[in-house]
Structure formats: C-alpha cells, structure tokens
Design a protein around this motif. Structure first.
Motif, mmCIF file in Angstrom:
data_model
loop_
_atom_site.group_PDB
_atom_site.id
_atom_site.type_symbol
_atom_site.label_atom_id
_atom_site.label_comp_id
_atom_site.label_asym_id
_atom_site.label_seq_id
_atom_site.Cartn_x
_atom_site.Cartn_y
_atom_site.Cartn_z
ATOM 1 N N PRO A 1 -28.485 102.614 77.186
ATOM 2 C CA PRO A 1 -27.313 101.852 77.635
ATOM 3 C C PRO A 1 -26.479 102.614 78.660
ATOM 4 O O PRO A 1 -25.952 102.016 79.613
ATOM 5 C CB PRO A 1 -26.529 101.618 76.333
ATOM 6 C CG PRO A 1 -27.543 101.753 75.249
ATOM 7 C CD PRO A 1 -28.487 102.801 75.725
ATOM 8 N N THR A 2 -26.348 103.928 78.502
ATOM 9 C CA THR A 2 -25.580 104.727 79.451
ATOM 10 C C THR A 2 -26.226 104.722 80.828
ATOM 11 O O THR A 2 -25.548 104.545 81.851
ATOM 12 C CB THR A 2 -25.447 106.177 78.937
ATOM 13 O OG1 THR A 2 -24.804 106.165 77.667
ATOM 14 C CG2 THR A 2 -24.648 107.022 79.902
ATOM 15 N N VAL A 3 -27.531 104.923 80.857
ATOM 16 C CA VAL A 3 -28.242 104.929 82.136
ATOM 17 C C VAL A 3 -28.181 103.551 82.789
ATOM 18 O O VAL A 3 -27.990 103.436 84.016
ATOM 19 C CB VAL A 3 -29.704 105.368 81.925
ATOM 20 C CG1 VAL A 3 -30.490 105.248 83.217
ATOM 21 C CG2 VAL A 3 -29.759 106.798 81.404
ATOM 22 N N LEU B 1 -23.911 113.340 72.462
ATOM 23 C CA LEU B 1 -24.246 114.083 73.669
ATOM 24 C C LEU B 1 -24.100 113.211 74.918
ATOM 25 O O LEU B 1 -23.756 113.704 76.003
ATOM 26 C CB LEU B 1 -25.678 114.619 73.582
ATOM 27 C CG LEU B 1 -25.966 115.671 72.496
ATOM 28 C CD1 LEU B 1 -27.419 116.133 72.588
ATOM 29 C CD2 LEU B 1 -25.023 116.866 72.621
ATOM 30 N N ALA B 2 -24.366 111.916 74.771
ATOM 31 C CA ALA B 2 -24.291 111.000 75.916
ATOM 32 C C ALA B 2 -22.867 110.529 76.199
ATOM 33 O O ALA B 2 -22.631 109.904 77.236
ATOM 34 C CB ALA B 2 -25.190 109.786 75.668
ATOM 35 N N LEU B 3 -21.923 110.827 75.299
ATOM 36 C CA LEU B 3 -20.562 110.300 75.442
ATOM 37 C C LEU B 3 -19.891 110.722 76.747
ATOM 38 O O LEU B 3 -19.254 109.879 77.400
ATOM 39 C CB LEU B 3 -19.717 110.716 74.238
ATOM 40 C CG LEU B 3 -18.303 110.112 74.170
ATOM 41 C CD1 LEU B 3 -18.374 108.591 74.184
ATOM 42 C CD2 LEU B 3 -17.577 110.602 72.918
ATOM 43 N N GLY C 1 -14.529 112.670 77.812
ATOM 44 C CA GLY C 1 -15.704 112.485 76.957
ATOM 45 C C GLY C 1 -16.188 113.796 76.365
ATOM 46 O O GLY C 1 -16.586 113.846 75.191
ATOM 47 N N THR C 2 -16.148 114.869 77.136
ATOM 48 C CA THR C 2 -16.573 116.177 76.630
ATOM 49 C C THR C 2 -15.644 116.677 75.534
ATOM 50 O O THR C 2 -16.091 117.210 74.504
ATOM 51 C CB THR C 2 -16.618 117.194 77.782
ATOM 52 O OG1 THR C 2 -17.506 116.721 78.806
ATOM 53 C CG2 THR C 2 -17.098 118.554 77.289
#
Length: 370
Positions: free
Chosen positions: A352-354, A287-289, A115-116
């Motif tokens: 959604p990520t959290v 950033l959340a990826l 992801g980074t």
C-alpha cells in the motif's frame, strides 16, 4: 537557492502545525468513541469503577495516535497546501521559478521525521501502555480464559482449578514449549494449585506433557503438598478450557510489543513452531510508517495544489480524502491476505505504501510538468 530553502522551511512550519493539530483532533475523536464504548461495556459491571475505564481509555491514547498518524498527515497536509494555494503563496513561488519539488522538500522531510519518531519512540511507549490496558481489560471487563504469555522460551498460564476449591486457580509454568503437527508439547512443567486465598494446596512437577482435548496430559508427574516430600504419581490429567488455537491467540498481540522487541519475539515463535505472520506484518508496517507518512504528504500536495482560478478545487480535495481511505482499504485487504499466507509479510506491509507513493509522484509530475 536561499529563497527556495527559506520558502521550504516556511511551508514546513505551516505543514507541521496543521498536521499536529489534525492528529490531535482525530485522536481526540477516536478516544472519545473508545471511552464511550468502554462505558457501555462497564455498564453491566457495577463493581468496576469509572476510574478503571478512564485509565484504560488514557492508556489507549498513544496507540490511537500512531494508528491515526497517516490520516492526520494526509488531512493536515491537504488543509495546509489548500490554504497556501488559496492565498496565492504557492502560485507566486512557482511563478518565480521555484518548482514544487523544491518547496515540498521541507514538508516531506518533516513528515518522514514524524513517522520515524512515531516508529522509534512513540511506538515502544504505545506498546507498553497498550499492554497495561489489555491487562486491565482482561482483569475487569472480560470473562473466561486466563492470562497466558510466552517469553524467553517458557510458557506461563493461569487458569481456573476447582478440584480442591470452587474458586481455586492453577498456575502452570513450562520451561520449554513446542508445537509439532498441531500438538502442543510442554517440558519441565511445574503446576502450582492454589485456593481462593492464593494459598498453596499442591505443587506438581512433570518432565513432559501435552495439551490434549481440554486437558493437560502430564507424564511421570510427582506431587508435593506443603511440608511434605515429593510423591510419584505417574500419568496425570489436569482439566483446562484451552485449545491449541486459543493458546496461539492468547500470546502477546503485535500491538503490545515494542518495535525493538518484535524481532526477538518473532524468532521465539519460529523456534517454538508457532505462526509469526501477524507479528511480521506488524513489524514491517512499523518500518514502513516513515515512508507512508512521506507518501501521505505528497498525496496531500498532489490533490490540493490546484490553482483556485481553474475551478474544481473542492472536487480535487474530496478526491484526496477518498484516495486516503482507498489506501487504508488496500492496506487492510493486503494485511488480511498476509495473515492468510497468500502474500509474504513484507509485500503485505509495503505494497500500500509503494502504491500510494506511485500515485503521489504521478499527480505531482502532472501538476508540475503537465
């Protein structure tokens, strides 16, 4: 400790292989449908070569790979962990006293690293190629409207201008632009009126102007023709098919901007008075990826590590896939709420990520500790 590290590295290799294969497969399928859609659009344009369609489709590949990344990690992780569970490798590891948290450390780190890399390296390449694809699409496949961009605080616009030539164009450059109470103000304006052969017919200079009802209203305009001096004209109207809403929609879409360029562009939009909500949400999503990628790896483990002797494995795997699509739906709904201003951009991008992370941790706690 050495055993758990070795096992974690082994599982990580299996995980990366499955994930990369799944990402490549899903990207290929999506690109195939995209290519078919481009062929459908070009069918009514015999003057457009198939090579152009192929180039546009190829330029979309990095963009689709980034978009499909979370699903590739989810499905690839489910396949990887299911195969390891079916072969009893994970069951033996847990019977030997190695917890799921230990041997999942490697896959989790690999997923976040993928992801980074997607955010920091592939995303800038994707944005550059997607921007080029949009230019080709605008040039060959779309009708109406002209290229328009906002950069470094100045506005560039190319539009039709049939006053002197039925196929003439006008290029407008405003060194300053400001949106105030729904009215678009432009400053230090230069307009280059060209004929069909791109030969200069006239240049217009104006210190200020506004976008009225289908017309640019220029104040204290001066005109000059080739080999002549400036001629004061006073107020002048230049017809256009643009509106304020269309100007906003014509600015660079978030997908065409690198993650490194988005902060400065967002600041530029804010200074100019335009809405930057879509760009803020896209920036926060990038950033959340990495965290989303790690979340999908944990969700995949939680839904596919059930021992086969307990039964219901197919139902669990199906539930994992359904959970992935549910997270996708939640992310799109949150994005729409964010675009409407009902949710802050940070919350719309990260919620959604959290939520997925909470689901994954709950599943693993239930699986590991009962």
């Amino acid at each position: 400790m050495v055993v758990s590290v070795t096992l974690s590295l082994y599982i990580a290799r299996q995980f990366v292989f499955s994930v990369m294969a799944m990402i490549a497969s899903l990207t290929g399928i999506v690109c195939l449908f995209d290519f078919i859609d481009l062929l459908r659009r070009v069918a009514t344009r015999p003057d457009v070569s198939t090579n152009v369609v192929t180039e546009i489709a190829a330029l979309h590949v990095p963009y689709f790979s980034v978009e499909i990344l979370p699903f590739g990690i989810l499905l690839g992780g489910i396949i990887c962990f299911w195969r390891l569970t079916r072969s009893s490798e994970l069951i033996v590891a847990r019977a030997a006293g190695i917890s799921a948290w230990q041997f999942l450390a490697g896959p989790l780190a690999c997923a976040m690293l993928i992801g980074t890399i997607a955010t920091a390296l592939i995303s800038p390449l994707s944005s550059a190629m997607y921007r080029r694809a949009e230019e080709l699409d605008q040039q060959y496949l779309r009708t109406g409207g002209g290229p328009l961009s906002l950069s470094s605080g100045s506005l560039w616009l190319r539009q039709a201008d049939s006053q002197y030539d039925p196929k003439g164009v006008a290029i407008l450059h405003a060194r300053g632009v400001q949106l105030d109470k729904g009215i678009l103000h432009i400053h230090d304006v230069s307009v280059f009126r060209l004929d069909r052969n791109d030969k200069l017919v006239m240049r217009i200079e104006s210190p200020d102007g506004i976008l009225g009802d289908r017309v640019w209203e220029l104040k204290n305009a001066q005109t000059v023709r080739p080999n002549e001096i400036l001629h004061p004209l006073g107020p002048m109207n230049l017809p256009t098919d643009l509106t304020v809403a269309r100007v906003q929609e014509s600015f660079s879409s978030p997908e065409t901007l690198s993650v490194w360029a988005l902060p400065s562009f967002i600041a530029l939009l804010d200074r100019s008075g335009f809405s930057s909500i879509r760009h803020r949400i896209h920036f926060q999503s990038l950033l959340a990826l990495p965290m989303l990628a790690g979340t999908m790896a944990l969700v995949a483990a939680g839904f596919s590590m059930r021992p086969t002797r307990r039964g219901g494995v197919a139902q669990m795997i199906g539930s994992g896939v359904a959970a992935g699509f549910l997270l996708f739906t939640v992310s799109k709904v949150a994005e729409q709420f964010g675009n409407s201003g009902a949710l802050p951009p940070v919350l719309a991008a990260w919620a959604p990520t959290v939520a997925g992370l909470c689901l994954a941790i709950s599943l693993l706690l239930h699986l590991e500790d009962g």
